[in-house]
Design an enzyme around this catalytic site. Structure first.
Site, PDB file in Angstrom:
ATOM      1  N   VAL A  73       0.878  -1.172   0.000  1.00 51.10           N
ATOM      2  CA  VAL A  73       0.000   0.000   0.000  1.00 51.10           C
ATOM      3  C   VAL A  73       0.912   1.217   0.000  1.00 51.10           C
ATOM      4  O   VAL A  73       1.480   1.587   1.011  1.00 51.10           O
ATOM      5  CB  VAL A  73      -0.914   0.033   1.247  1.00 51.10           C
ATOM      6  CG1 VAL A  73      -1.826   1.255   1.217  1.00 51.10           C
ATOM      7  CG2 VAL A  73      -1.719  -1.246   1.332  1.00 51.10           C
ATOM      8  N   HIS A 131      -0.487   5.150   1.591  1.00 51.88           N
ATOM      9  CA  HIS A 131      -0.707   5.467   3.009  1.00 51.88           C
ATOM     10  C   HIS A 131       0.482   4.923   3.807  1.00 51.88           C
ATOM     11  O   HIS A 131       0.632   3.708   3.962  1.00 51.88           O
ATOM     12  CB  HIS A 131      -2.041   4.863   3.483  1.00 51.88           C
ATOM     13  CG  HIS A 131      -2.545   5.431   4.777  1.00 51.88           C
ATOM     14  ND1 HIS A 131      -3.874   5.772   4.975  1.00 51.88           N
ATOM     15  CD2 HIS A 131      -1.911   5.714   5.936  1.00 51.88           C
ATOM     16  CE1 HIS A 131      -4.025   6.240   6.218  1.00 51.88           C
ATOM     17  NE2 HIS A 131      -2.829   6.203   6.820  1.00 51.88           N
ATOM     18  N   LEU A 132       1.276   5.859   4.270  1.00 52.99           N
ATOM     19  CA  LEU A 132       2.503   5.543   5.016  1.00 52.99           C
ATOM     20  C   LEU A 132       2.233   4.576   6.177  1.00 52.99           C
ATOM     21  O   LEU A 132       1.253   4.740   6.900  1.00 52.99           O
ATOM     22  CB  LEU A 132       3.027   6.866   5.579  1.00 52.99           C
ATOM     23  CG  LEU A 132       4.370   6.898   6.279  1.00 52.99           C
ATOM     24  CD1 LEU A 132       5.489   6.759   5.250  1.00 52.99           C
ATOM     25  CD2 LEU A 132       4.524   8.208   7.038  1.00 52.99           C
ATOM     26  N   HIS A 133       3.082   3.573   6.365  1.00 49.98           N
ATOM     27  CA  HIS A 133       2.931   2.678   7.524  1.00 49.98           C
ATOM     28  C   HIS A 133       4.244   1.990   7.871  1.00 49.98           C
ATOM     29  O   HIS A 133       5.002   1.602   7.001  1.00 49.98           O
ATOM     30  CB  HIS A 133       1.829   1.634   7.284  1.00 49.98           C
ATOM     31  CG  HIS A 133       2.036   0.814   6.035  1.00 49.98           C
ATOM     32  ND1 HIS A 133       1.720   1.281   4.782  1.00 49.98           N
ATOM     33  CD2 HIS A 133       2.525  -0.434   5.856  1.00 49.98           C
ATOM     34  CE1 HIS A 133       2.008   0.349   3.890  1.00 49.98           C
ATOM     35  NE2 HIS A 133       2.504  -0.704   4.510  1.00 49.98           N
ATOM     36  N   PHE A 134       4.468   1.861   9.150  1.00 51.27           N
ATOM     37  CA  PHE A 134       5.615   1.108   9.658  1.00 51.27           C
ATOM     38  C   PHE A 134       5.238  -0.358   9.782  1.00 51.27           C
ATOM     39  O   PHE A 134       4.143  -0.679  10.257  1.00 51.27           O
ATOM     40  CB  PHE A 134       6.007   1.589  11.066  1.00 51.27           C
ATOM     41  CG  PHE A 134       6.880   2.802  11.085  1.00 51.27           C
ATOM     42  CD1 PHE A 134       8.262   2.680  11.050  1.00 51.27           C
ATOM     43  CD2 PHE A 134       6.315   4.070  11.143  1.00 51.27           C
ATOM     44  CE1 PHE A 134       9.071   3.808  11.077  1.00 51.27           C
ATOM     45  CE2 PHE A 134       7.124   5.203  11.159  1.00 51.27           C
ATOM     46  CZ  PHE A 134       8.502   5.079  11.126  1.00 51.27           C
TER      47      PHE A 134
END
Ligand SMILES: [Zn+2]
Length: 159
Positions: free
Chosen positions: A111, A114-117
């Protein structure tokens, strides 16, 4: 180099990609894999984990890059990563973690928008264990059981 064997990820790689952002829809639809919903950040279980306990930490706001985050969002994001690691340590006793961002398709971002760790708990010998335990039919149960377990920890979390 050892490669992690995660055949259930084929379901994701070969499956139809969802049109809407999974994080934004998790927020609006109260996804059952949502572990934490704060003012600025969320924590969700990865539906297609590399390993049991694989969590994703994202800002509530739909942004793709670190430089699009507001100053007021950066602190809570890192703090949520820290707390999520703390909870996994307590709940699952891993020996270590891989924590990181995949920025761009070439870097493995599923994805991108949408930024995500990613927080991936690691156990000594887990690359060997995965080849033994990896089974498509078992994984959804793992996911649900782990989710229920972790929810009780995240319930107490406030940032
Ligand atoms: Zn989004």
């Amino acid at each position: 180099m050892k490669t992690m064997w995660a055949p259930w990820r084929m379901e994701y790689i070969l499956g139809d990609k969802e049109e809407t952002c999974i994080f934004c829809s998790a927020i609006s639809e109260k996804d059952e894999l949502m572990l934490y919903r704060g003012d600025k950040t969320i924590v969700v279980m990865n539906k297609y984990p590399y390993i049991n306990g694989h969590l994703l930490v994202a800002p509530v706001r739909h942004v793709a890059a670190l430089d699009q985050l507001k100053r007021s969002e950066k602190g809570p994001l890192l703090e949520t990563v820290e707390k999520a690691i703390g909870i996994l340590k307590e709940a699952m006793q891993p020996d270590g973690f891989n924590v990181g961002l995949n920025l761009g398709k070439v870097a493995g971002a599923g994805v991108e928008e949408h930024l995500h760790f990613h927080i991936v708990p690691r156990w000594f010998g887990d690359t060997n264990a995965l080849t033994v335990f990896a089974d498509l039919r078992v994984i959804p149960e793992h996911l649900k059981a782990t989710c229920d377990k972790l929810k009780s920890y995240f319930k107490k979390l406030s940032l």
